[in-house]
Design a protein around this motif. Structure first.
Motif, short mmCIF file in Angstrom:
data_model
loop_
_atom_site.label_atom_id
_atom_site.label_comp_id
_atom_site.label_asym_id
_atom_site.label_seq_id
_atom_site.Cartn_x
_atom_site.Cartn_y
_atom_site.Cartn_z
N VAL A 1 0.81 -1.22 0.00
CA VAL A 1 0.00 0.00 0.00
C VAL A 1 0.84 1.27 0.00
O VAL A 1 0.30 2.37 -0.01
CB VAL A 1 -0.95 0.03 1.21
N GLY A 2 2.16 1.14 0.03
CA GLY A 2 2.98 2.35 0.04
C GLY A 2 4.46 2.04 0.04
O GLY A 2 4.88 0.88 0.15
N TYR A 3 5.25 3.11 -0.08
CA TYR A 3 6.70 2.99 -0.14
C TYR A 3 7.30 4.04 0.78
O TYR A 3 6.93 5.22 0.72
CB TYR A 3 7.19 3.20 -1.58
N ILE A 4 8.22 3.63 1.63
CA ILE A 4 8.80 4.51 2.64
C ILE A 4 10.27 4.77 2.35
O ILE A 4 10.99 3.89 1.88
CB ILE A 4 8.63 3.91 4.05
N ASP A 5 10.68 6.01 2.60
CA ASP A 5 12.09 6.34 2.44
C ASP A 5 12.39 7.59 3.25
O ASP A 5 11.47 8.33 3.63
CB ASP A 5 12.44 6.58 0.96
N GLY A 6 13.66 7.81 3.52
CA GLY A 6 14.08 8.96 4.31
C GLY A 6 15.10 9.81 3.58
O GLY A 6 15.84 9.32 2.73
N VAL B 1 6.95 12.70 8.21
CA VAL B 1 7.47 13.04 9.54
C VAL B 1 8.78 13.77 9.34
O VAL B 1 9.67 13.29 8.64
CB VAL B 1 7.69 11.78 10.40
N VAL B 2 8.93 14.94 9.94
CA VAL B 2 10.14 15.72 9.79
C VAL B 2 10.55 16.28 11.14
O VAL B 2 9.69 16.60 11.96
CB VAL B 2 9.95 16.87 8.77
N LYS C 1 15.51 4.26 13.22
CA LYS C 1 15.15 4.91 14.48
C LYS C 1 14.06 5.95 14.27
O LYS C 1 13.15 6.10 15.10
CB LYS C 1 16.38 5.56 15.10
N VAL C 2 14.13 6.68 13.16
CA VAL C 2 13.09 7.66 12.84
C VAL C 2 11.75 6.96 12.69
O VAL C 2 10.71 7.41 13.20
CB VAL C 2 13.44 8.43 11.55
#
Length: 297
Positions: free
Chosen positions: A180-185, A226-227, A237-238
């Motif tokens: 349902v989604g893709y996460i990255d920092g 999230v920032v 950790k974030v």
């Protein structure tokens, strides 16, 4: 002259007496009494409202057997009630989050009192409402009756992502089933070295920065962001400290998951690429999965 009857009134009386009427008193009238705002009716209206805060004035009038005007008068003049819209908020904070906000606010206030101009020049803020949300129902339909001095209720805004996850699964099922989604920092470089705890903001890129974590869907629409975490924090950790990381069961249901790179910990809800030394499945299958995933990213 002002006490004299008008011509139309005189004509009506003349017609009545001509038809045989002899009394000048008003005739008895049928139907409900003129005075309906009595303690018993007021009590009934209050009970109806307390049982359903969103009840409509028309429904109250029909249930009790009074006019809508009388129902409005009872609500406003006798019960001192108003119909207030529900206050929509991004999320409810737990005790730990409240305490952290209070501590952060006091710390910022101390820095501002020491040097207001320098504080305003260096302070970084963000707007919590910039990620798109939608309201499940209109303000009018969510309005509730409240007595004098009673605060309006609150309700959490629902993210559109929650309502559209099933559609996303259907559209991407062939490539990545149930994803349902893709996460990255990423890092956001700071203009200057922070005054407080500056070492935690010094990242491995050898710059002072804060971390940005974004989750997007298959159309690259941002679904969560999230920032603010210090630049030295690892992506894992974030994620662990954010709301989704702490309460993944609230955001995903069934077999839903999001895809992330190897910086994130492998879990039920976060799927990362196979490592080169992985022996879970044959190499060809690992390469095929990684290729699809990185193509999606």
């Amino acid at each position: 002259m002002s006490g004299l009857s008008g011509k139309s009134t005189i004509c009506d009386w003349y017609s009545n007496f001509k038809r045989g009427r002899t009394s000048t008193e008003d005739s008895k009238r049928s139907g409900r009494p003129k005075e309906v705002i009595i303690p018993e009716i007021i009590r009934q209206v209050r009970q109806i409202v307390l049982s359903d805060r969103r009840v409509k004035v028309r429904e109250i009038a029909e249930t009790v057997g009074i006019s809508t005007g009388s129902a409005v008068s009872i609500l406003h003049d006798h019960l001192q009630m108003k119909k207030l819209n529900v206050k929509w908020v991004l999320h409810f904070l737990d005790i730990e989050q409240w305490e952290k906000r209070v501590a952060d606010s006091k710390s910022c206030l101390d820095m501002f009192n020491r040097n207001p101009s320098e504080f305003l020049r260096r302070y970084i803020t963000m707007d919590e409402t910039w990620i798109h949300h939608y309201i499940p129902e209109s303000n009018r339909s969510s309005a509730e009756w409240r007595e004098a001095g009673e605060s309006r209720s609150k309700r959490v805004k629902a993210s559109r992502w929650a309502a559209e996850r099933q559609q996303i699964v259907e559209r991407t099922f062939e490539e990545l089933p149930h994803c349902v989604g893709y996460i990255d920092g990423r890092e956001i470089k700071l203009f200057e070295k922070p005054v407080k705890n500056h070492e935690t903001y010094f990242s491995r890129q050898r710059i002072y920065s804060v971390k940005l974590q974004v989750i997007c869907d298959h159309k690259l629409r941002i679904r969560d962001a999230v920032v603010g975490s210090p630049g030295s924090y690892h992506d894992s950790k974030v994620f662990k400290n954010c709301s989704i990381g702490k309460h993944t069961e609230r955001y995903f249901s069934g077999e839903e998951w999001i895809a992330g790179d190897s910086a994130y910990p492998q879990s039920t809800y976060v799927v990362t690429p196979f490592r080169s030394n992985s022996r879970i499945m044959e190499v060809e299958g690992q390469q095929r999965f990684n290729k699809r995933k990185y193509a999606s990213d």
